[in-house]
Design an enzyme around this catalytic site. Structure first.
Site, PDB file in Angstrom:
ATOM      1  N   HIS A  28      19.449  37.424  79.979  1.00  0.00           N
ATOM      2  CA  HIS A  28      20.312  37.893  81.069  1.00  0.00           C
ATOM      3  C   HIS A  28      21.646  38.453  80.590  1.00  0.00           C
ATOM      4  O   HIS A  28      22.164  39.396  81.171  1.00  0.00           O
ATOM      5  CB  HIS A  28      20.626  36.750  82.046  1.00  0.00           C
ATOM      6  N   THR A  79      32.743  20.692  69.910  1.00  0.00           N
ATOM      7  CA  THR A  79      32.158  20.822  71.253  1.00  0.00           C
ATOM      8  C   THR A  79      31.450  22.156  71.474  1.00  0.00           C
ATOM      9  O   THR A  79      30.695  22.304  72.431  1.00  0.00           O
ATOM     10  CB  THR A  79      33.273  20.749  72.313  1.00  0.00           C
ATOM     11  N   CYS A  96      31.501  24.162  66.481  1.00  0.00           N
ATOM     12  CA  CYS A  96      32.667  23.290  66.306  1.00  0.00           C
ATOM     13  C   CYS A  96      32.293  21.929  66.879  1.00  0.00           C
ATOM     14  O   CYS A  96      31.101  21.634  67.024  1.00  0.00           O
ATOM     15  CB  CYS A  96      33.938  23.896  66.920  1.00  0.00           C
ATOM     16  N   ASP A 117      34.012  25.116  62.243  1.00  0.00           N
ATOM     17  CA  ASP A 117      35.189  24.392  61.755  1.00  0.00           C
ATOM     18  C   ASP A 117      34.673  23.085  61.146  1.00  0.00           C
ATOM     19  O   ASP A 117      33.459  22.887  60.998  1.00  0.00           O
ATOM     20  CB  ASP A 117      36.237  24.199  62.871  1.00  0.00           C
ATOM     21  N   HIS A 146      19.941  43.251  84.584  1.00  0.00           N
ATOM     22  CA  HIS A 146      20.880  42.515  83.724  1.00  0.00           C
ATOM     23  C   HIS A 146      21.760  43.477  82.922  1.00  0.00           C
ATOM     24  O   HIS A 146      22.920  43.175  82.646  1.00  0.00           O
ATOM     25  CB  HIS A 146      20.119  41.580  82.790  1.00  0.00           C
TER      26      HIS A 146
HETATM   27  C1  RB5 Z   1      38.371  19.671  66.327  1.00  0.00           C
HETATM   28  O1  RB5 Z   1      38.821  18.348  66.375  1.00  0.00           O
HETATM   29  C2  RB5 Z   1      37.819  20.068  67.669  1.00  0.00           C
HETATM   30  O2  RB5 Z   1      38.865  20.213  68.575  1.00  0.00           O
HETATM   31  C3  RB5 Z   1      37.017  21.340  67.568  1.00  0.00           C
HETATM   32  O3  RB5 Z   1      35.967  21.162  66.675  1.00  0.00           O
HETATM   33  C4  RB5 Z   1      36.387  21.838  68.854  1.00  0.00           C
HETATM   34  O4  RB5 Z   1      35.669  20.839  69.480  1.00  0.00           O
HETATM   35  C5  RB5 Z   1      37.277  22.557  69.756  1.00  0.00           C
HETATM   36  O5  RB5 Z   1      36.889  23.077  70.811  1.00  0.00           O
END
Ligand code: RB5
Length: 176
Positions: free
Chosen positions: A101, A70, A68, A11, A136
């Site tokens: 695994h 996180t 993304c 994203d 595994h």
């Molecule tokens: C976008 O702001 C953020 O929420 C997305 O990139 C991600 O971290 C979601 O899990």
């Protein structure tokens, strides 16, 4: 040319890191396809997760990489598809273990969590590590059994082409 075919996507929160990872994949001769997003404009991570996860699920690509902010949301979404084992890895130990695994077929990372140097090391370890099989394999088979038991009928409508709204089309985006 490296024989592994890789589907990559992010994203807006992972766009810059995706570009860095792509550069490295290109230098290393990997065969990859970028499923977007293609700018830093705000998009919804489940849309990208679905595209990459479908490509891996269908077998058109051997592995996927999803990024993304996180690495969490995009992995949660990808893991909704049967046969997808998306692993969030922010260290090389987990990256290796997720392959040995868990036979992870999608790697997820967060651009807002780690820097590009570590991320590229993680990608390298993850791409080069084989599934260890043995005990595994029995455990991964149990994951597949859970999918068969609990994801069955709902999953079918997606697989048969009844897809949600088109990729990246949607209402006004508020916030990032
Ligand atoms: C976008 O702001 C953020 O929420 C997305 O990139 C991600 O971290 C979601 O899990």
């Amino acid at each position: 040319m490296n024989p592994l075919k890789i589907a990559i996507g992010s994203d807006h929160g992972g766009f810059r890191l995706k570009e860095e990872v792509k550069k490295m994949l290109e230098e290393q001769g990997y065969d990859f396809r970028d499923f977007g997003t293609f700018s830093e404009a705000s998009v919804d991570y489940p849309d990208v997760a679905l595209e990459v996860a479908r490509a891996v699920q269908a077998g058109s690509f051997d592995r996927g990489i999803l990024i993304c902010g996180t690495g969490i949301g995009i992995g949660i979404a990808a893991n909704k598809l049967a046969g997808i084992r998306a692993a969030l890895c922010h260290d090389t130990f987990s990256a290796r273990a997720s392959r040995e695994h868990n036979n992870a077929n999608i790697l997820t990372m967060g651009e807002r969590v780690i820097g590009p140097g570590l991320a590229k090391d993680i990608v390298n370890v993850w791409l080069e590590t084989e599934f260890a099989g043995g005990r595994h394999a029995r455990r991964v088979d149990k994951i597949l059994e859970i999918e068969r038991g609990y994801m069955g009928s709902k999953q079918q409508s997606f697989l048969s082409g009844d897809r949600p709204k088109r990729f990246f089309r949607g209402g006004k985006q508020r916030g990032r």
